[in-house]
Scaffold this motif. Sequence first.
Motif, short mmCIF file in Angstrom:
data_model
loop_
_atom_site.label_atom_id
_atom_site.label_comp_id
_atom_site.label_asym_id
_atom_site.label_seq_id
_atom_site.Cartn_x
_atom_site.Cartn_y
_atom_site.Cartn_z
N PHE A 90 1.00 -1.18 -0.04
CA PHE A 90 0.09 0.12 0.05
C PHE A 90 0.86 1.35 -0.28
O PHE A 90 0.28 2.30 -0.37
CB PHE A 90 -1.11 0.10 1.16
CG PHE A 90 -2.14 -0.81 0.87
CD1 PHE A 90 -3.02 -0.72 0.07
CD2 PHE A 90 -2.08 -2.19 1.50
CE1 PHE A 90 -4.06 -1.62 -0.14
CE2 PHE A 90 -3.00 -3.21 1.25
CZ PHE A 90 -4.20 -2.98 0.46
N LEU A 93 1.38 1.73 -3.74
CA LEU A 93 0.01 2.33 -4.11
C LEU A 93 -0.06 3.61 -3.84
O LEU A 93 -0.65 4.31 -4.68
CB LEU A 93 -1.28 1.65 -3.43
CG LEU A 93 -2.65 1.95 -3.94
CD1 LEU A 93 -2.99 1.95 -5.31
CD2 LEU A 93 -4.01 1.31 -3.04
N VAL A 121 -6.24 5.38 -0.03
CA VAL A 121 -5.46 3.88 0.46
C VAL A 121 -6.08 3.46 1.69
O VAL A 121 -6.04 2.13 1.95
CB VAL A 121 -3.74 4.59 0.97
CG1 VAL A 121 -3.03 3.63 1.42
CG2 VAL A 121 -3.41 5.25 -0.66
#
Length: 216
Positions: A90, A93, A121
């Motif tokens: 993440f 991301l 997120v």
Amino acid sequence: MSSNQPPGYGYPQGGSGDQNPYGQQPYGQQQPQGQNPYEQQPFPQQQPYAYPQQGPGYGQMPMDPALAGMPPLAGSGQRFVARLIDGVIFLVLAFVLFAVFGASFTDPDDLGKVAVVSLLVGIASFLYEALMLKSSGQTIGKKVMKIRVARLADGGVPGNAAWARAGTYAGASVVGNVIPCVGFVVPLLNALWHLWDKPYRQCWHDKAAKTVVVKV
């Protein structure tokens, strides 16, 4: 010729004639009255638990009765590395979304964009954990570390309890981000709680979902 013959090779010398050198009872000796020579000890009863039976190894402390029948609980190091692997996913991301939105932490005018990226997120992380644990009990990090989340009651896949688990974990993180200065204590306590929790080594999100983390 003398009548005293030397003892045979390998036989014990001396002793009375009624001593059996092989330690066996003489043929025809009766068993003690009331004792059945074929009687066997009953097999131990299986405990009503879905996990395979485990026993303490040589030199180990006896197992807590509350853990009887359960697979070994996951270690703190395994849980930490599994979270770290998922966190890296993440983090990547987040970098991608920051690039897409053109947001920067250092620019005061981008605070709105930063908030949007953080929200996206956070939602993605919540859905990722809840859906993967619901279906298999494992995230990518947990698969790599060979651990899984299981229902405390029967060891099955968490199912819908995964929503409560992921929600409690996400909620602690939100509190940590919202409350200034001291808010970080909440997610930190949640993550570390299993270090002293007995006997199941549960974090708050485990307690909320009634789950445990075990080795595969």
